[in-house]
Design a protein around this motif. Structure first.
Motif, mmCIF file in Angstrom:
data_model
loop_
_atom_site.group_PDB
_atom_site.id
_atom_site.type_symbol
_atom_site.label_atom_id
_atom_site.label_comp_id
_atom_site.label_asym_id
_atom_site.label_seq_id
_atom_site.Cartn_x
_atom_site.Cartn_y
_atom_site.Cartn_z
ATOM 1 N N SER A 187 -1.391 -0.543 -11.554
ATOM 2 C CA SER A 187 -1.702 -0.755 -10.145
ATOM 3 C C SER A 187 -1.207 0.413 -9.296
ATOM 4 O O SER A 187 -1.923 0.905 -8.412
ATOM 5 N N SER B 133 -3.389 3.494 -10.038
ATOM 6 C CA SER B 133 -4.705 3.334 -9.422
ATOM 7 C C SER B 133 -4.648 3.580 -7.920
ATOM 8 O O SER B 133 -5.534 4.225 -7.346
ATOM 9 N N ASP B 134 -3.588 3.070 -7.266
ATOM 10 C CA ASP B 134 -3.442 3.273 -5.821
ATOM 11 C C ASP B 134 -3.208 4.743 -5.474
ATOM 12 O O ASP B 134 -3.383 5.145 -4.320
ATOM 13 N N HIS B 135 -2.803 5.536 -6.470
ATOM 14 C CA HIS B 135 -2.618 6.977 -6.272
ATOM 15 C C HIS B 135 -3.837 7.772 -6.759
ATOM 16 O O HIS B 135 -3.771 8.997 -6.880
ATOM 17 N N HIS B 136 -4.937 7.060 -7.048
ATOM 18 C CA HIS B 136 -6.175 7.683 -7.524
ATOM 19 C C HIS B 136 -5.941 8.497 -8.798
ATOM 20 O O HIS B 136 -6.526 9.564 -8.997
ATOM 21 N N ALA C 276 0.857 -1.187 0.000
ATOM 22 C CA ALA C 276 0.000 0.000 0.000
ATOM 23 C C ALA C 276 0.893 1.238 0.000
ATOM 24 O O ALA C 276 1.942 1.253 0.650
ATOM 25 N N PRO C 277 0.525 2.273 -0.737
ATOM 26 C CA PRO C 277 1.378 3.462 -0.803
ATOM 27 C C PRO C 277 1.457 4.200 0.524
ATOM 28 O O PRO C 277 0.490 4.249 1.285
ATOM 29 N N GLN D 124 -4.060 13.570 -1.985
ATOM 30 C CA GLN D 124 -4.766 12.313 -1.804
ATOM 31 C C GLN D 124 -5.851 12.483 -0.745
ATOM 32 O O GLN D 124 -5.706 13.286 0.183
#
Length: 231
Positions: A175, A178-181, A52-53, A204
């Motif tokens: 991926s 996407s995890d960074h919107h 997870a970032p 974010q």
């Protein structure tokens, strides 16, 4: 690899000189195959263990420069086709909430993908800009380009247009984005090249304040000539 091992077994019947030739050729082939397997295993591991970032304030230009700079020793190998790097990085560029390690990995895969697309050399163009409140990153090559069907399937895990590809590089990039919107898109024209465009929000959800100062930016880019290395 099985065929290579079988060739070695058959070579036992040859005289010493012929056996040595087969042995040297076979061991070189095995080393190359093992290196490729190591890359495949590494990418499968990366894809299955994406963390997870951890968001901090990040200078996108600095991360992009560092992703390119890491490969420069390989790019300048004598005898490799040359690629001209053309950076057009907006400065100053707004900082964003991002995980610098994951962003670096995504940029690294984009640059490698562009290099692979230009085995005979060409131009690698890097652009950053602010667009509608987001930060935009573009990585473009002047390779052979892709068909509309290939473009539509690029981000599907395990789909690849490369003979020795894993189909995970672009899936990893998607991926991370996407995890960074954010969003990622691709445009391509056969015979002229391909451009990947990433757009990331400056903030974010749930992030307040400034977790830490970003690393100092690297020195200003100037166009330089690189030599491409095949994956």
């Amino acid at each position: 690899m099985q065929i290579t091992v079988e060739n070695l077994q058959k070579a036992r019947r040859l005289d010493a000189r012929q056996f040595l030739e087969v042995f040297n050729e076979s061991t070189a082939t095995l080393k190359a195959e093992l290196a490729n397997l190591n890359t495949i295993v590494s990418r499968f591991s990366d894809f299955s263990k994406m963390p997870a970032p951890k968001f901090v304030r990040v200078n996108v230009n600095a991360v992009l420069r560092n992703a390119v700079r890491l490969f420069e020793p390989q790019f300048t190998e004598v005898g490799k086709p040359t690629i001209t790097k053309e950076p057009f990085l907006t400065d100053p560029l707004p900082e964003i909430d991002a995980d610098p390690d994951l962003l670096h990995r995504a940029f690294q895969n984009l640059v490698l993908n562009a290099m692979d697309a230009m085995p005979a050399g060409g131009t690698l163009t890097l652009r950053t800009s602010e667009h509608l409140g987001n930060v935009r990153i573009e990585v473009a090559d002047t390779g052979k380009g892709l068909t509309p069907e290939e473009c539509s399937r690029l981000f599907t895990p395990y789909y690849t247009t490369k003979q020795m590809g894993t189909g995970l590089g672009l899936a990893i990039i998607q991926s991370v984005v996407s995890d960074h919107h954010g969003t990622i898109s691709v445009t391509s024209e056969e015979g002229r090249g391909t451009t990947f465009r990433i757009e990331l929000p400056q903030r974010q959800p749930g992030q307040k304040g400034k977790p830490r100062e970003p690393a100092p930016d690297a020195k200003k880019d100037t166009p330089s000539t690189l030599a491409a290395a095949s994956d």
